[in-house]
Enzyme design. Sequence first.
Site, PDB file in Angstrom:
ATOM      1  N   SER A  45       0.871  -1.173   0.000  1.00 46.32           N
ATOM      2  CA  SER A  45       0.000   0.000   0.000  1.00 46.32           C
ATOM      3  C   SER A  45       0.903   1.216   0.000  1.00 46.32           C
ATOM      4  O   SER A  45       1.832   1.305   0.822  1.00 46.32           O
ATOM      5  CB  SER A  45      -0.914  -0.010   1.222  1.00 46.32           C
ATOM      6  N   GLU A  46       0.660   2.144  -0.928  1.00 46.36           N
ATOM      7  CA  GLU A  46       1.649   3.194  -1.191  1.00 46.36           C
ATOM      8  C   GLU A  46       1.834   4.182  -0.040  1.00 46.36           C
ATOM      9  O   GLU A  46       2.775   4.966  -0.056  1.00 46.36           O
ATOM     10  CB  GLU A  46       1.334   3.919  -2.506  1.00 46.36           C
ATOM     11  N   ASN A  47       0.964   4.157   0.959  1.00 44.14           N
ATOM     12  CA  ASN A  47       1.212   5.021   2.112  1.00 44.14           C
ATOM     13  C   ASN A  47       2.328   4.481   3.001  1.00 44.14           C
ATOM     14  O   ASN A  47       2.758   5.154   3.935  1.00 44.14           O
ATOM     15  CB  ASN A  47      -0.070   5.240   2.925  1.00 44.14           C
TER      16      ASN A  47
END
Lengths: 217, 233
Positions: A45-47
């Site tokens: 997840s890019e966060n």
Amino acid sequence: MLDKIGIAKRLAKELKDGYYVNLGIGIPTLVANYVPEGIAVEFQSENGVLGMGPFPFEGEEDADVINAGKQTITTLPGASFFDSALSFSMIRGKHVDLTILGAMEVAENGDIANWKIPGKMVKGMGGAMDLVASAENIIVAMMHTNKEGESKLLKRCTLPLTGIGCIKKIVTNLAVLEITEKGFKLLERAPGVTIEEIKNATEGTLIIEGLIPEITF
Amino acid sequence: MINKEVANVQEALKGVTDNMVLMFGGFGLSGIPENAIAQLVKLGIRGLTCISNNAGVDDFGLGLLLQKRQIKKMISSYVGENEEFERQMLSGELDVELIPQGTLAERCRAAQAGFPAFYTPAGYGTEVAEGKETREFNGKMYVLEHAFKADFAFIKAWKGDAAGNLIFKGTARNFNPVMCGAAKITVAEVEELVPLGTLDPNQIHIPGIFVQRIFQGKHYEKRIEQRTVRQKD
């Protein structure tokens, strides 16, 4: 015709052993629920998390552990956290093997539009532009037509672009299609859907070669 | 040891004035500098340009500064959760620059690392690349993006010490480490300011050299934006 879960189940067949996968918000997120038995994949997840697990049990939510949709999540053994620059190093550096994301429009040249409708409130592109500009294996998950019944598979995108010439494959409620130099090549059709129906719902060039099998799970 | 500790948020925000460019760590409401934001609201500083991935929600995070019309311009990648933001954006009161999330992170990191600019493929062929220099490398097109220039960076970490060393927790890490040292002055607030020598040097995420001021936040709400759970079978 497939519902959202059907689309997710068909997309799950694209997962391969050893893949690191980034799932977009919406239908793509559901794919995590249908990982085929016997293969190992990790969700990014890019966060800033790799090795994302399911939602937490009630009472175990942690404000410091969320996904890119700002939902509370858990992590699986082997997971890691990292900062936003390193996260996009994974993406831009092509270390992520598969990206599945939603779209408003896809064109037969592989262009995608999924972030802005002129005249309406624009929420932003988030990580979508980085993902589509870098990933080599991008699949779009979406409905074949919009709420007005208009095709989302076009000759050319009409909305502001997110990326150019980047989409390889599309899984919709009606069909699985591959983007080729000549246009949308029909690979599979959803159960009970005729080729005629897919033709009518596709504005872009549709290539039909030989017998088109029904989607199986 | 060079002491970076300041007594409280008032001291930590000394020198912040109208029309400054400020960076804020956080993704959604996770890992935002809650105490620094509350103090900016209290001080009533206006005309701010805020660099932050998101813009908070109506009654929390940067939404609190929006409510008081203290923000002139937002530089973000995603701003979808805030009605007041939408109203100000559509009425033209608020200037908004939307940029890809990875580009946002790298423009911070470039400022931290001393790079004036870098090439990224993100946004090539879209309106994000309009007016920007582009260049081909190995048959692929890239867009030139510049390092941010900011006056203050407001960071939230989990643990820290008086030397300014920081450790982050979970996905609350996000943009915080890349903003450390990316502005003229980096102000870190931590949940726990621990005695010097208790943090294992092997486990430090950001060394104190990137931090000018550190303080322990008085209170953290740590609000959850989307509470999603599963049922026990």
